[in-house]
Enzyme design. Structure first.
Site, mmCIF file in Angstrom:
data_model
loop_
_atom_site.group_PDB
_atom_site.id
_atom_site.type_symbol
_atom_site.label_atom_id
_atom_site.label_comp_id
_atom_site.label_asym_id
_atom_site.label_seq_id
_atom_site.Cartn_x
_atom_site.Cartn_y
_atom_site.Cartn_z
ATOM 1 C CG HIS A 1 -0.199 -0.111 2.542
ATOM 2 N ND1 HIS A 1 0.560 1.009 3.077
ATOM 3 C CD2 HIS A 1 0.231 -1.122 3.178
ATOM 4 C CE1 HIS A 1 1.257 0.885 4.094
ATOM 5 N NE2 HIS A 1 1.004 -0.367 4.466
ATOM 6 C CD GLU B 1 1.766 -6.145 7.769
ATOM 7 O OE1 GLU B 1 2.030 -7.282 7.243
ATOM 8 O OE2 GLU B 1 2.545 -5.215 7.318
#
Length: 214
Positions: A8, A82
């Site tokens: 990201h 994550e």
């Protein structure tokens, strides 16, 4: 299948170097927005036919310009979020907490999947959820899929699953925001990394035109 694992764009907690892994998480900084806006041009040579993002807002914001440019929707899946920091959540990543976090992540990639992040998930759980989304993407029939995910998760999964990238390579090559790891293969046949952050990767995890670390 061609698999693009995209980290990201930059977030405020990236700037502060914090272990920020909980959902929904922060949005992007101004730089992160520019990084996301640059992805369509950066990936213009890829014939992407499906885009996935995690349940953390930053991946969805990063995927949005690419999806708009290609006229595709974004499939949101929790499995590619994550690695949960557990008890280490929001502690500084450049301290003992960050060292413990990454040591655990790479221990999983090396095969110690029963090890558990303090107050968090095990390696078996983390790899299992990531595997499930990759398998879903592979089963979609898309020739090239972009998964917008997270730095530690991408490095862990790639070191664990790619034949030509080991833990030492993944540990020595952090991914910058919007860095891309390109793989080819299939869940049943295995995976090979073709490039890491723009540098070609050879049979033994070598990168760059002379085989030197980049």
């Amino acid at each position: 299948m061609r698999l693009l694992l995209v980290r990201h764009g930059q977030t405020p907690t990236n700037v502060d170097y914090l272990l920020d892994t909980a959902a929904p998480g922060p949005g992007l900084t101004e730089l992160g927005e520019r990084q996301a806006a640059a992805l369509p041009a950066a990936l213009a040579g890829e014939d992407i036919s499906a885009i996935y993002a995690s349940t953390l807002i930053r991946t969805q914001l990063t995927a949005a310009p690419l999806a708009a440019d290609l006229g595709l929707g974004v499939t949101v899946r929790d499995g590619i979020r994550e690695v949960s920091a557990g008890d280490l959540e929001m502690l500084p990543g450049d301290t003992e907490a960050g060292h413990a976090y990454m040591t655990t992540v790479f221990a999983w990639a090396a095969g110690d999947t029963e090890l558990r992040m303090p107050g968090g998930e095990s390696g078996a759980e983390a790899l299992g959820r990531y595997d499930a989304v990759v398998a879903e993407a592979a089963g979609s029939g898309a020739g090239t899929v972009a998964l917008v995910s997270h730095g530690a998760a991408i490095r862990m999964w790639t070191a664990a699953r790619a034949a030509n990238v080991d833990v030492a390579f993944a540990a020595a090559h952090p991914l910058d925001n919007t860095g891309v790891v390109v793989l080819e293969g299939a869940p049943e046949d295995g995976w090979k990394v073709l490039s890491w952050a723009g540098a070609a990767v050879g049979p033994a995890g070598e990168s760059g035109p002379t085989g030197e670390a980049v």
